[in-house]
Design an enzyme around this catalytic site. Structure first.
Site, PDB file in Angstrom:
ATOM      1  N   ASP A 107     -60.961  98.015  -9.193  1.00  0.00           N
ATOM      2  CA  ASP A 107     -59.914  98.090 -10.154  1.00  0.00           C
ATOM      3  C   ASP A 107     -59.070  99.814 -10.126  1.00  0.00           C
ATOM      4  OD1 ASP A 107     -60.711  98.958 -12.020  1.00  0.00           O
ATOM      5  OD2 ASP A 107     -61.280  96.941 -12.974  1.00  0.00           O
ATOM      6  N   HIS A 122     -68.715 100.826  -5.187  1.00  0.00           N
ATOM      7  CA  HIS A 122     -68.435  99.799  -4.434  1.00  0.00           C
ATOM      8  C   HIS A 122     -66.901 100.351  -3.521  1.00  0.00           C
ATOM      9  CE1 HIS A 122     -71.645  97.399  -6.917  1.00  0.00           C
ATOM     10  NE2 HIS A 122     -71.993  98.252  -5.846  1.00  0.00           N
ATOM     11  N   CYS A 161     -54.359  97.913  10.706  1.00  0.00           N
ATOM     12  CA  CYS A 161     -54.642  99.324  10.647  1.00  0.00           C
ATOM     13  C   CYS A 161     -53.885 100.621  11.460  1.00  0.00           C
ATOM     14  CB  CYS A 161     -55.973  99.367  11.460  1.00  0.00           C
ATOM     15  SG  CYS A 161     -56.661 100.438  12.130  1.00  0.00           S
TER      16      CYS A 161
END
Length: 273
Positions: A107, A122, A161
């Site tokens: 977060d 992560h 992208c």
């Protein structure tokens, strides 16, 4: 016999360095959901209960290939939520103690609270990568705004992208993830490992890390193995093994506020005795 809070405060006051190992429980006092079990997830996101979708199903990279508006509906909503969330006062306590951070949270709350040395094992929702991926490039999501329908929880805009023009996704390690680009997180972890080599008289605060995903607990126990100076702050799963640490069955904000009051000006590296 010394009560656990006083024992924890003594460990902090006598420490030279502090490592925080934080799980999802760290953000609960800021109003963030911890997604604990299906019920907790559906409480935070009622539309997914109506759709019969669980967290482990949505946090799966396959949706970015097979159903990208569903995938970005979930992650786009979270991106907006995390941007709007103000970190609770416990973050400032840890920052004042000069803590380094290892976290499974994606977060970005520690950075928002002013931390610069954070190892995000992560990944981060505030960074993007290619779905394929076409390259190992990772870039900030600062300019990305994902419009999400609150009824269907589907996105009407999909980030691209910046290299190939295809679909982008968050640079987050998901369940069964074959395409995550780990380079950014690995650099952070390498920096933490280097810092730990030079750390002296280390105290480890594990905060809000449950047993379901044991990554954070493992790190906290390994980092404190030599000294046993582990403080486990967790209202639901606070037990420590073999007495190797101090158990504080409290929420993050409550515990850190109490510890700050007990340590006062004698926090880590500021001992007066």
């Amino acid at each position: 016999m010394t009560d656990p809070l006083s024992q924890a405060a003594e460990l902090i006051a006598s420490a030279d360095d502090v490592l925080v190992c934080a799980g999802a429980g760290m953000g609960v006092d800021s109003g963030l959901p911890d997604f604990r079990g299906d019920h907790g997830f559906w409480q935070a996101y009622p539309p997914y209960e109506r759709l019969g979708l669980r967290f482990v199903e949505l946090a799966d990279p396959v949706h970015f290939v097979e159903d990208p508006t569903l995938a970005w509906g979930f992650y786009g909503h979270r991106l907006d939520l995390y941007r709007r969330t103000v970190p609770h006062a416990g973050f400032a306590v840890l920052r004042d103690w000069g803590a380094r951070v290892f976290t499974s949270n994606v977060d970005g709350q520690f950075q928002r609270a002013g931390f610069s040395d954070v190892a995000e094992v992560h990944g981060s929702i505030h960074h993007l990568q290619c779905v394929e991926p076409c390259t190992d490039d990772i870039w900030p999501a600062d300019d990305v705004v994902v419009e999400v329908d609150p009824e269907t929880m589907r996105a009407s805009t999909l980030p691209s992208c910046r290299n190939c023009g295809g679909l982008a996704r968050p640079n987050i390690l998901m369940f069964g993830d074959w395409a995550w680009v780990p380079d950014r997180s690995q650099r952070q972890l390498d920096a933490l490992t280097e810092w730990r080599r030079g750390a002296r008289n280390l105290v480890v605060l594990e905060i809000g890390a449950g047993l379901a995903v044991p990554t954070v607990r493992r790190q906290a126990e390994l980092a404190s193995a030599a000294s046993g100076a582990l403080l486990r702050i967790n209202p639901r799963e606070p037990e420590v093994r073999h007495g190797r640490g101090v158990s504080l069955p409290m929420g993050a904000l409550e515990a850190l506020t109490a510890l700050a009051a007990l340590t006062g000006a004698t926090g880590p590296g500021r001992r007066t005795g």
